[in-house]
Design a protein around this motif. Structure first.
Motif, PDB file in Angstrom:
ATOM      1  N   THR A  50      32.999 -35.601  19.711  1.00 34.24           N
ATOM      2  CA  THR A  50      33.583 -37.094  19.136  1.00 34.24           C
ATOM      3  C   THR A  50      34.064 -37.740  20.314  1.00 34.24           C
ATOM      4  O   THR A  50      34.178 -37.187  21.369  1.00 34.24           O
TER       5      THR A  50
ATOM      6  N   SER B 135      35.450 -43.681  11.303  1.00 37.70           N
ATOM      7  CA  SER B 135      35.010 -42.673  12.083  1.00 37.70           C
ATOM      8  C   SER B 135      34.421 -41.434  11.810  1.00 37.70           C
ATOM      9  O   SER B 135      33.674 -40.823  12.406  1.00 37.70           O
TER      10      SER B 135
ATOM     11  N   ALA C 150      29.476 -39.295  19.380  1.00 42.91           N
ATOM     12  CA  ALA C 150      29.798 -40.109  18.292  1.00 42.91           C
ATOM     13  C   ALA C 150      30.167 -41.542  18.937  1.00 42.91           C
ATOM     14  O   ALA C 150      30.927 -41.857  19.600  1.00 42.91           O
TER      15      ALA C 150
ATOM     16  N   GLN D 207      30.923 -38.981  12.754  1.00 44.45           N
ATOM     17  CA  GLN D 207      30.932 -37.604  12.876  1.00 44.45           C
ATOM     18  C   GLN D 207      29.721 -36.702  12.197  1.00 44.45           C
ATOM     19  O   GLN D 207      29.289 -35.542  12.581  1.00 44.45           O
TER      20      GLN D 207
END
Ligand code: ADP
Ligand code: ASP
Ligand code: MG
Length: 412
Positions: free
Chosen positions: A95, A70, A133, A74
């Motif tokens: 996010t 992840s 994101a 970002q």
């Protein structure tokens, strides 16, 4: 108008590309539209992070993989937002957790269950571009999840559905959906339109251009998708409810997938409940089984073969090992040196002989078929991995997909 735009890894692969994407976003915003952007990790970042994990351990925890992967997205939301601000539009990056993209608990292939719209809507009302994101969400334990490779497409479509967007554009490195992967077949034709159902099959059968779940959501919420490139302003491909079926070719595309592994179980007792035990055990480990074949019985024993993704192979072999004694099969093998090629087309339902033509094209190339499955709108074959490109080209050629007019008349 509310527009959702998704930019894939290659579109934001380096600082210059990020600035180009920023110009495109600001252009839209300065027309007076509300703009939500979903973005992937830069270039090969996700692959690089995976290989980093593999250098640390050969058995990484799925939760920590999600934590790691992840971070790629970002980086790109922050950089893209900086570039957008430089061009004069107000902007904020968020996010998945900050938006409130809630998923189930399944690490590395989570499903989006719900998207909160308050935060995004509030930012839009302040006339800000919202940069989200892709590929990530948060599960009921507040842990970060990811949606499976290619999942940023799904973030974009889910946002478009939740926000009731007017337009959802998927920007990638090719200018639309083609009759085969243009990197494999240089004569592939660009489709101006494709139905959700055909696109869903192509995507599920390995055409990376859209994440299968994104097509499923688009169909469910009736959101037309425009697949196009960030490198020019050409019209791309519209994915929508079946356009003009009458006029569509019987076969509209060829797909291939290298992410396939085959497992064979030998001398499986021929009695009720055996298949249940095997496939329940696999599904309880959240392993998706694709094709299944069972050979003819001899001496009250069968052979069962099935395919899964290579990502799940280690877990699947462990599961098979665990149930061997209970189910009572004598042995098992696995083979990763395979791939799947498929033809897709809504017109197949009413045209017998399409599968036979497919087998003929492959036989003419001397390609052996290890497994076959069919549905109303697709036929898939498992073949040797090394034969894949040859097979895709032969099928594309057989059904005249280099020339869509010729393809339409193939069975007339
Ligand atoms: P992004 O990073 O933008 O999400 P992807 O690599 O996931 O891009 O998807 C785009 C790629 O999909 C193309 O570069 C192309 O090689 C591949 N592809 C496979 N099948 C098809 C198809 N039928 N039409 C277009 N592209 C395809
Ligand atoms: N970055 C993720 C991947 O490479 C998600 C995506 O690009 O859609 O799979
Ligand atoms: Mg993708």
């Amino acid at each position: 108008m509310l527009v959702v735009k998704k930019f894939g890894g290659s579109s934001v692969g380096d600082p210059e590309r990020i600035k180009r994407v920023a110009r495109r976003v600001v252009e839209e915003h300065q027309k007076g539209n509300q703009v939500v952007v979903a973005v992937s990790a830069m270039g090969d970042t996700t692959d690089d992070l995976i290989s980093l994990a593999k250098q640390v351990t050969n058995n990484p925890s799925e939760r920590e993989m999600d934590m790691l992967l992840s971070t790629g997205e970002q980086i790109s939301i922050a950089l893209l937002s900086m570039a957008i601000r430089d061009l004069g539009s107000d902007v904020i990056s968020l996010t998945g957790a900050q938006v409130g993209i809630y998923t189930d608990e399944v690490h590395t292939k989570a499903k989006i269950l719900k998207i909160e719209t308050e935060r995004v809507q509030a930012e839009l009302n302040e006339n800000r571009v919202v940069v989200v994101a892709g590929f990530q969400g948060i599960n009921p334990n507040n842990d970060i999840t990811t949606l499976g490779r290619g999942g940023s497409d799904t973030t974009a479509v889910a946002l478009a559905a939740a926000l009731k967007a007017d337009v959802c554009e998927i920007f990638t490195d090719v200018d639309g959906v083609y009759t085969a992967d243009p990197r494999v077949v240089s004569e592939a034709s660009k489709l101006s339109h494709i139905s959700y159902d055909e696109m869903l099959e192509l995507a599920s059968l390995g055409a990376q251009v859209l994440h299968p779940r994104s097509v499923e959501l688009a169909k469910q919420y009736g959101i037309p998708l425009h697949v196009r490139t960030s490198f020019n302003h050409n019209e791309g491909t519209i994915v929508e409810e079946a356009p003009n079926m009458e006029n569509a070719p019987v076969v509209s595309g060829v797909a291939h997938d290298y992410n396939v592994a085959k497992i064979g179980l030998f001398d499986v007792p021929d009695e009720p409940g055996v298949a249940k035990k095997i496939f329940k055990a696999l599904s309880s480990q959240r392993i998706n089984v694709d094709m299944i074949i069972q050979s003819a019985m001899r001496n009250n024993m069968n052979d069962i073969g099935f395919t899964i993704t290579q990502d799940d192979l280690r877990k699947a072999l462990q599961t098979i090992e665990d149930i061997q004694a209970e189910v009572g099969f004598k042995g098992y093998t696995h083979d990763e040196d395979v791939a799947k090629v498929s033809i897709v087309g809504a017109g197949m339902i009413s045209h017998p002989g399409v599968a036979a033509d497919m087998f003929e094209a492959l036989a003419d190339e001397g390609i052996n078929l290890e497994m076959i499955t069919t549905s109303e709108i697709k036929v898939s074959c498992v073949i040797k991995r090394a034969d894949t490109e040859k097979a895709v080209k032969a099928l594309h050629n057989k059904f005249r997909l280099d020339d869509l007019e010729a393809a339409k008349h193939y069975y007339l």
